[in-house]
Write a protein that holds these residues in place. Structure first.
Motif, short mmCIF file in Angstrom:
data_model
loop_
_atom_site.label_atom_id
_atom_site.label_comp_id
_atom_site.label_asym_id
_atom_site.label_seq_id
_atom_site.Cartn_x
_atom_site.Cartn_y
_atom_site.Cartn_z
N ASP A 101 0.84 -1.20 0.00
CA ASP A 101 0.00 0.00 0.00
C ASP A 101 0.87 1.25 0.00
O ASP A 101 1.94 1.27 0.59
CB ASP A 101 -0.90 0.04 1.24
CG ASP A 101 -1.92 -1.09 1.25
OD1 ASP A 101 -2.21 -1.64 0.18
OD2 ASP A 101 -2.40 -1.42 2.36
N THR A 102 0.37 2.30 -0.67
CA THR A 102 1.09 3.57 -0.62
C THR A 102 0.25 4.59 0.15
O THR A 102 -0.98 4.58 0.06
CB THR A 102 1.40 4.13 -2.03
OG1 THR A 102 0.18 4.33 -2.72
CG2 THR A 102 2.30 3.20 -2.81
N VAL A 103 0.93 5.42 0.91
CA VAL A 103 0.29 6.49 1.67
C VAL A 103 1.13 7.75 1.52
O VAL A 103 2.33 7.67 1.24
CB VAL A 103 0.14 6.15 3.17
CG1 VAL A 103 -0.86 5.04 3.39
CG2 VAL A 103 1.48 5.78 3.78
N THR A 104 0.49 8.88 1.68
CA THR A 104 1.19 10.16 1.61
C THR A 104 0.89 10.93 2.89
O THR A 104 -0.27 11.07 3.28
CB THR A 104 0.73 10.98 0.39
OG1 THR A 104 0.96 10.19 -0.79
CG2 THR A 104 1.51 12.28 0.29
N TYR A 105 1.94 11.39 3.54
CA TYR A 105 1.81 12.16 4.78
C TYR A 105 2.61 13.44 4.69
O TYR A 105 3.68 13.48 4.08
CB TYR A 105 2.36 11.37 5.98
CG TYR A 105 1.60 10.13 6.34
CD1 TYR A 105 0.25 10.17 6.66
CD2 TYR A 105 2.25 8.90 6.40
CE1 TYR A 105 -0.44 9.02 7.02
CE2 TYR A 105 1.57 7.75 6.76
CZ TYR A 105 0.22 7.82 7.07
OH TYR A 105 -0.44 6.69 7.42
N GLN A 106 2.11 14.48 5.35
CA GLN A 106 2.89 15.69 5.56
C GLN A 106 3.30 15.69 7.02
O GLN A 106 2.47 15.43 7.91
CB GLN A 106 2.10 16.96 5.23
CG GLN A 106 2.96 18.20 5.42
CD GLN A 106 2.21 19.50 5.16
OE1 GLN A 106 1.00 19.56 5.18
NE2 GLN A 106 2.97 20.55 4.92
N ILE A 107 4.55 15.98 7.29
CA ILE A 107 5.06 16.03 8.67
C ILE A 107 4.80 17.44 9.21
O ILE A 107 5.33 18.41 8.68
CB ILE A 107 6.56 15.68 8.71
CG1 ILE A 107 6.78 14.27 8.12
CG2 ILE A 107 7.08 15.77 10.14
CD1 ILE A 107 8.23 13.90 7.91
N VAL A 108 3.95 17.52 10.24
CA VAL A 108 3.51 18.80 10.78
C VAL A 108 3.70 18.84 12.31
O VAL A 108 4.10 17.85 12.91
CB VAL A 108 2.03 19.07 10.42
CG1 VAL A 108 1.84 19.18 8.92
CG2 VAL A 108 1.12 18.01 11.00
N GLY A 109 3.36 19.97 12.91
CA GLY A 109 3.43 20.12 14.35
C GLY A 109 2.35 19.33 15.07
O GLY A 109 1.36 18.92 14.46
N ASP A 110 2.53 19.15 16.36
CA ASP A 110 1.59 18.36 17.16
C ASP A 110 0.16 18.89 17.06
O ASP A 110 -0.79 18.10 17.01
CB ASP A 110 2.03 18.34 18.63
CG ASP A 110 3.35 17.61 18.83
OD1 ASP A 110 3.70 16.76 17.98
OD2 ASP A 110 4.04 17.88 19.83
N ASP A 111 -0.01 20.21 17.05
CA ASP A 111 -1.35 20.79 17.05
C ASP A 111 -2.08 20.65 15.72
O ASP A 111 -3.30 20.75 15.67
CB ASP A 111 -1.28 22.29 17.40
CG ASP A 111 -0.85 22.49 18.83
OD1 ASP A 111 -1.43 21.85 19.71
OD2 ASP A 111 0.07 23.29 19.06
N GLU A 112 -1.37 20.44 14.64
CA GLU A 112 -2.01 20.36 13.33
C GLU A 112 -2.15 18.93 12.83
O GLU A 112 -2.70 18.71 11.75
CB GLU A 112 -1.27 21.21 12.29
CG GLU A 112 0.11 21.54 12.62
CD GLU A 112 0.83 22.42 11.62
OE1 GLU A 112 0.32 22.76 10.54
OE2 GLU A 112 1.96 22.76 11.94
N VAL A 115 -4.38 12.50 11.02
CA VAL A 115 -4.02 11.37 10.17
C VAL A 115 -5.00 11.22 9.01
O VAL A 115 -4.59 10.93 7.89
CB VAL A 115 -3.94 10.06 10.99
CG1 VAL A 115 -3.70 8.86 10.10
CG2 VAL A 115 -2.83 10.17 12.01
N LYS A 116 -6.28 11.45 9.26
CA LYS A 116 -7.28 11.31 8.18
C LYS A 116 -7.03 12.32 7.07
O LYS A 116 -7.37 12.07 5.92
CB LYS A 116 -8.69 11.50 8.75
CG LYS A 116 -9.11 10.36 9.64
CD LYS A 116 -10.48 10.58 10.23
CE LYS A 116 -10.80 9.42 11.16
NZ LYS A 116 -11.89 9.74 12.07
N ALA A 117 -6.44 13.46 7.40
CA ALA A 117 -6.12 14.48 6.39
C ALA A 117 -4.70 14.31 5.85
O ALA A 117 -4.23 15.15 5.09
CB ALA A 117 -6.30 15.87 6.98
N GLY A 118 -4.01 13.25 6.28
CA GLY A 118 -2.66 13.00 5.78
C GLY A 118 -1.59 13.84 6.45
O GLY A 118 -0.52 14.04 5.88
#
Length: 158
Positions: A101-112, A115-118
């Protein structure tokens, strides 16, 4: 205090929430307290107690947001020059080596993080495994269900 990383979008969302709390919610609570006060005896006035409690929560959240924004180090992912390395703010496409499976994530701060929004928190196990790696590298993520391996397909700064 240490600076907390926050993307531009995350900072804008916190600023918008702070503005709404100060300009909409705070006046509403003040009006509710005034209305409850006009009913007379405050010792047995549940509306007054509820409005005061709501005011306490509201003021606490306003202070929390102001502190987060004052300690924020705002990072614009579009301006990053990390030569294809996974860093805070990067958007990373991964392939799970076990399932394909492929997934795309953006690495953001704790407050933002959402997971459902990637968007994954920079302090999450998967983000910690990705930081510093390049496209083509394998990241081993130690999760509660065991070690998962992901191949980094692409790293973008958007």
């Amino acid at each position: 205090m240490n600076k907390t990383p926050l993307t531009v979008n995350g900072a804008e969302a916190l600023k918008a929430e702070l503005h709404r709390l100060k300009t909409v919610e705070r006046p509403n609570v003040i009006a509710a307290i005034a209305e409850a006060r006009s009913h007379g005896d405050l010792s047995e006035n549940a509306e007054y107690d509820a409005a005061k409690e709501r005011q306490g929560f509201l003021e606490g959240r306003i202070k929390e947001l102001e502190a987060k924004l004052s300690n924020a180090q705002i990072i614009d992912p579009k301006l990053l020059d990390a030569d294809g390395r996974c860093v805070f703010g990067a958007t990373v496409e991964l392939e799970d080596l076990e399932s394909g499976d492929t997934v795309t994530y953006q690495i953001v701060g704790d407050d933002e993080a959402d997971v459902k929004a990637g968007k994954i928190s920079v302090s999450s196990p998967i983000a910690r495994a990705l930081i510093g790696k390049y496209s083509g590298d394998i990241a081993e993520v130690r999760a509660p269900g065991g070690v998962r391996e992901y191949e980094i397909i692409d790293v973008r700064y958007v």
